[in-house]
Design a protein around this motif. Structure first.
Motif, PDB file in Angstrom:
ATOM      1  N   GLY A 213       0.798  -1.223   0.000  1.00 16.78           N
ATOM      2  CA  GLY A 213       0.000   0.000   0.000  1.00 16.78           C
ATOM      3  C   GLY A 213       0.827   1.267   0.000  1.00 16.78           C
ATOM      4  N   ALA A 214       2.048   1.193   0.503  1.00 16.21           N
ATOM      5  CA  ALA A 214       2.918   2.377   0.564  1.00 16.21           C
ATOM      6  C   ALA A 214       3.707   2.590  -0.725  1.00 16.21           C
ATOM      7  N   LEU A 215       3.680   1.623  -1.630  1.00 16.81           N
ATOM      8  CA  LEU A 215       4.409   1.756  -2.894  1.00 16.81           C
ATOM      9  C   LEU A 215       3.735   2.775  -3.804  1.00 16.81           C
ATOM     10  N   GLU A 216       4.514   3.354  -4.689  1.00 20.17           N
ATOM     11  CA  GLU A 216       3.965   4.236  -5.725  1.00 20.17           C
ATOM     12  C   GLU A 216       3.090   3.395  -6.648  1.00 20.17           C
ATOM     13  N   GLU A 217       2.177   4.025  -7.340  1.00 18.75           N
ATOM     14  CA  GLU A 217       1.259   3.297  -8.214  1.00 18.75           C
ATOM     15  C   GLU A 217       2.005   2.494  -9.276  1.00 18.75           C
ATOM     16  N   ILE A 218       3.018   3.083  -9.881  1.00 21.99           N
ATOM     17  CA  ILE A 218       3.775   2.387 -10.922  1.00 21.99           C
ATOM     18  C   ILE A 218       4.504   1.168 -10.353  1.00 21.99           C
ATOM     19  N   GLN A 219       4.993   1.280  -9.100  1.00 19.71           N
ATOM     20  CA  GLN A 219       5.652   0.141  -8.466  1.00 19.71           C
ATOM     21  C   GLN A 219       4.650  -0.979  -8.200  1.00 19.71           C
ATOM     22  N   ARG A 220       3.439  -0.612  -7.779  1.00 16.53           N
ATOM     23  CA  ARG A 220       2.406  -1.634  -7.554  1.00 16.53           C
ATOM     24  C   ARG A 220       2.027  -2.318  -8.859  1.00 16.53           C
ATOM     25  N   LEU A 221       1.887  -1.534  -9.915  1.00 18.04           N
ATOM     26  CA  LEU A 221       1.558  -2.118 -11.220  1.00 18.04           C
ATOM     27  C   LEU A 221       2.662  -3.059 -11.699  1.00 18.04           C
ATOM     28  N   ASN A 222       3.919  -2.656 -11.503  1.00 18.42           N
ATOM     29  CA  ASN A 222       5.043  -3.509 -11.905  1.00 18.42           C
ATOM     30  C   ASN A 222       5.073  -4.802 -11.100  1.00 18.42           C
ATOM     31  N   LEU A 223       4.757  -4.703  -9.822  1.00 20.78           N
ATOM     32  CA  LEU A 223       4.730  -5.902  -8.984  1.00 20.78           C
ATOM     33  C   LEU A 223       3.638  -6.859  -9.456  1.00 20.78           C
TER      34      LEU A 223
END
Length: 170
Positions: A98-108
Protein backbone atom coordinates in the motif's frame (compact mmCIF):
# COMPACT_ATOMS: atom_id res chain seq x y z
CA UNK A 1 -43.49 -25.56 -4.87
CA UNK A 2 -42.65 -23.54 -1.77
CA UNK A 3 -38.92 -23.57 -2.59
CA UNK A 4 -39.60 -22.52 -6.19
CA UNK A 5 -41.89 -19.73 -5.06
CA UNK A 6 -39.30 -18.55 -2.52
CA UNK A 7 -36.64 -18.55 -5.23
CA UNK A 8 -38.82 -16.50 -7.56
CA UNK A 9 -39.63 -14.01 -4.83
CA UNK A 10 -35.95 -13.49 -3.98
CA UNK A 11 -34.82 -13.39 -7.65
CA UNK A 12 -34.95 -9.57 -7.91
CA UNK A 13 -32.59 -9.31 -4.95
CA UNK A 14 -30.05 -11.54 -6.70
CA UNK A 15 -30.18 -9.69 -9.99
CA UNK A 16 -29.71 -6.15 -8.71
CA UNK A 17 -26.01 -6.45 -7.94
CA UNK A 18 -24.24 -6.98 -4.65
CA UNK A 19 -23.36 -4.51 -1.94
CA UNK A 20 -21.16 -4.63 1.16
CA UNK A 21 -23.94 -5.91 3.41
CA UNK A 22 -24.78 -8.78 1.09
CA UNK A 23 -21.20 -10.11 1.02
CA UNK A 24 -20.40 -9.81 4.69
CA UNK A 25 -18.61 -13.09 5.28
CA UNK A 26 -19.41 -14.94 8.47
CA UNK A 27 -16.03 -16.64 8.59
CA UNK A 28 -13.39 -14.58 6.79
CA UNK A 29 -10.50 -16.55 5.38
CA UNK A 30 -8.12 -13.60 5.54
CA UNK A 31 -6.58 -11.76 8.45
CA UNK A 32 -7.14 -8.00 8.77
CA UNK A 33 -3.70 -7.28 7.25
CA UNK A 34 -4.36 -9.62 4.31
CA UNK A 35 -7.75 -7.99 3.77
CA UNK A 36 -6.10 -4.55 3.59
CA UNK A 37 -3.51 -5.91 1.17
CA UNK A 38 -6.25 -7.36 -1.03
CA UNK A 39 -8.05 -3.99 -0.93
CA UNK A 40 -4.87 -2.28 -2.15
CA UNK A 41 -4.44 -4.86 -4.92
CA UNK A 42 -7.97 -4.41 -6.24
CA UNK A 43 -7.57 -0.64 -6.07
CA UNK A 44 -4.42 -1.00 -8.19
CA UNK A 45 -6.33 -3.06 -10.75
CA UNK A 46 -9.34 -0.67 -10.87
CA UNK A 47 -8.33 2.67 -9.37
CA UNK A 48 -10.68 5.49 -8.49
CA UNK A 49 -11.18 8.09 -11.22
CA UNK A 50 -14.37 10.10 -11.63
CA UNK A 51 -16.08 6.91 -10.43
CA UNK A 52 -15.25 5.04 -7.23
CA UNK A 53 -12.46 2.50 -7.44
CA UNK A 54 -12.68 -1.17 -6.53
CA UNK A 55 -11.57 -0.55 -2.95
CA UNK A 56 -14.25 2.07 -2.32
CA UNK A 57 -16.92 -0.32 -3.59
CA UNK A 58 -15.69 -3.12 -1.33
CA UNK A 59 -14.67 -5.46 -4.15
CA UNK A 60 -12.06 -7.02 -1.84
CA UNK A 61 -14.92 -8.22 0.41
CA UNK A 62 -16.67 -9.66 -2.64
CA UNK A 63 -13.51 -11.53 -3.64
CA UNK A 64 -13.00 -12.91 -0.16
CA UNK A 65 -16.63 -14.10 -0.04
CA UNK A 66 -16.40 -15.70 -3.48
CA UNK A 67 -13.15 -17.50 -2.69
CA UNK A 68 -14.46 -18.69 0.69
CA UNK A 69 -17.83 -19.89 -0.60
CA UNK A 70 -17.26 -20.95 -4.20
CA UNK A 71 -13.74 -22.32 -4.54
CA UNK A 72 -12.19 -25.52 -3.27
CA UNK A 73 -9.69 -25.67 -0.44
CA UNK A 74 -6.63 -25.82 -2.72
CA UNK A 75 -7.63 -22.59 -4.47
CA UNK A 76 -8.29 -20.93 -1.11
CA UNK A 77 -4.84 -21.94 0.11
CA UNK A 78 -3.22 -20.67 -3.11
CA UNK A 79 -5.16 -17.42 -2.69
CA UNK A 80 -3.83 -16.87 0.84
CA UNK A 81 -0.28 -17.86 -0.13
CA UNK A 82 -0.49 -15.51 -3.13
CA UNK A 83 -1.24 -12.63 -0.80
CA UNK A 84 1.75 -13.65 1.30
CA UNK A 85 3.89 -13.65 -1.85
CA UNK A 86 2.70 -10.15 -2.79
CA UNK A 87 3.48 -8.89 0.71
CA UNK A 88 6.95 -10.48 0.53
CA UNK A 89 7.71 -8.98 -2.89
CA UNK A 90 6.64 -5.57 -1.64
CA UNK A 91 8.80 -5.93 1.49
CA UNK A 92 11.84 -6.44 -0.76
CA UNK A 93 11.47 -2.80 -1.76
CA UNK A 94 11.44 -1.77 1.89
CA UNK A 95 7.77 -0.76 1.93
CA UNK A 96 4.38 -2.38 2.23
CA UNK A 97 2.34 -2.86 -0.94
CA UNK A 98 0.00 0.00 0.00
CA UNK A 99 2.92 2.38 0.56
CA UNK A 100 4.41 1.76 -2.89
CA UNK A 101 3.96 4.24 -5.73
CA UNK A 102 1.26 3.30 -8.21
CA UNK A 103 3.78 2.39 -10.92
CA UNK A 104 5.65 0.14 -8.47
CA UNK A 105 2.41 -1.63 -7.55
CA UNK A 106 1.56 -2.12 -11.22
CA UNK A 107 5.04 -3.51 -11.90
CA UNK A 108 4.73 -5.90 -8.98
CA UNK A 109 1.38 -7.18 -10.29
CA UNK A 110 2.83 -7.44 -13.80
CA UNK A 111 5.66 -9.52 -12.29
CA UNK A 112 3.03 -11.91 -10.88
CA UNK A 113 1.21 -12.06 -14.21
CA UNK A 114 4.42 -12.98 -16.07
CA UNK A 115 5.79 -15.30 -13.37
CA UNK A 116 7.02 -18.76 -14.26
CA UNK A 117 5.46 -20.12 -11.08
CA UNK A 118 2.00 -21.47 -11.94
CA UNK A 119 0.62 -20.68 -8.47
CA UNK A 120 1.57 -17.00 -8.75
CA UNK A 121 0.00 -16.76 -12.21
CA UNK A 122 -3.10 -18.55 -10.99
CA UNK A 123 -3.39 -16.20 -8.01
CA UNK A 124 -3.10 -13.11 -10.18
CA UNK A 125 -5.62 -14.37 -12.74
CA UNK A 126 -8.09 -15.25 -9.99
CA UNK A 127 -7.79 -11.86 -8.28
CA UNK A 128 -7.96 -9.93 -11.55
CA UNK A 129 -11.00 -11.80 -12.88
CA UNK A 130 -12.86 -11.58 -9.58
CA UNK A 131 -12.00 -7.88 -9.32
CA UNK A 132 -13.52 -7.20 -12.72
CA UNK A 133 -16.53 -9.41 -11.98
CA UNK A 134 -17.05 -7.82 -8.58
CA UNK A 135 -16.70 -4.29 -9.87
CA UNK A 136 -19.00 -4.75 -12.85
CA UNK A 137 -21.69 -6.51 -10.80
CA UNK A 138 -21.57 -4.15 -7.83
CA UNK A 139 -24.75 -2.31 -6.96
CA UNK A 140 -23.11 1.06 -7.68
CA UNK A 141 -21.95 0.14 -11.18
CA UNK A 142 -25.14 -1.65 -12.13
CA UNK A 143 -27.39 1.21 -11.04
CA UNK A 144 -25.27 4.28 -11.82
CA UNK A 145 -23.08 3.33 -14.77
CA UNK A 146 -24.68 0.49 -16.74
CA UNK A 147 -28.26 1.49 -15.85
CA UNK A 148 -29.26 -2.13 -15.32
CA UNK A 149 -32.96 -2.92 -15.56
CA UNK A 150 -34.22 -6.21 -14.16
CA UNK A 151 -36.91 -6.44 -16.83
CA UNK A 152 -36.01 -4.38 -19.89
CA UNK A 153 -38.75 -2.85 -21.99
CA UNK A 154 -42.15 -1.97 -20.72
CA UNK A 155 -45.64 -2.87 -21.76
CA UNK A 156 -48.05 0.01 -21.54
CA UNK A 157 -51.43 -1.60 -22.05
CA UNK A 158 -53.43 1.57 -21.65
CA UNK A 159 -52.01 4.14 -24.08
CA UNK A 160 -54.22 6.62 -25.89
CA UNK A 161 -54.32 6.10 -29.63
CA UNK A 162 -54.78 8.98 -32.02
CA UNK A 163 -58.03 8.71 -33.91
CA UNK A 164 -56.40 9.95 -37.13
CA UNK A 165 -54.12 6.89 -37.19
CA UNK A 166 -57.12 4.60 -36.86
CA UNK A 167 -59.09 6.25 -39.67
CA UNK A 168 -56.12 6.13 -42.05
CA UNK A 169 -55.89 2.35 -41.76
CA UNK A 170 -59.56 1.81 -42.71
Amino acid sequence: MAVALGGLISLPAWAEGWNRASVASLQPILSADQDLLLADIVETIIPATDTPGAKALGVHSFIQKMVADCYEKSVQQNFVSGLTTVAGLARQTGKSFGALEEIQRLNLLKQLEQATDADQKSFYRLVKSLTIQGYMTSEYVMTNITKYELVPGRYHGCVPVKTKALTEKK
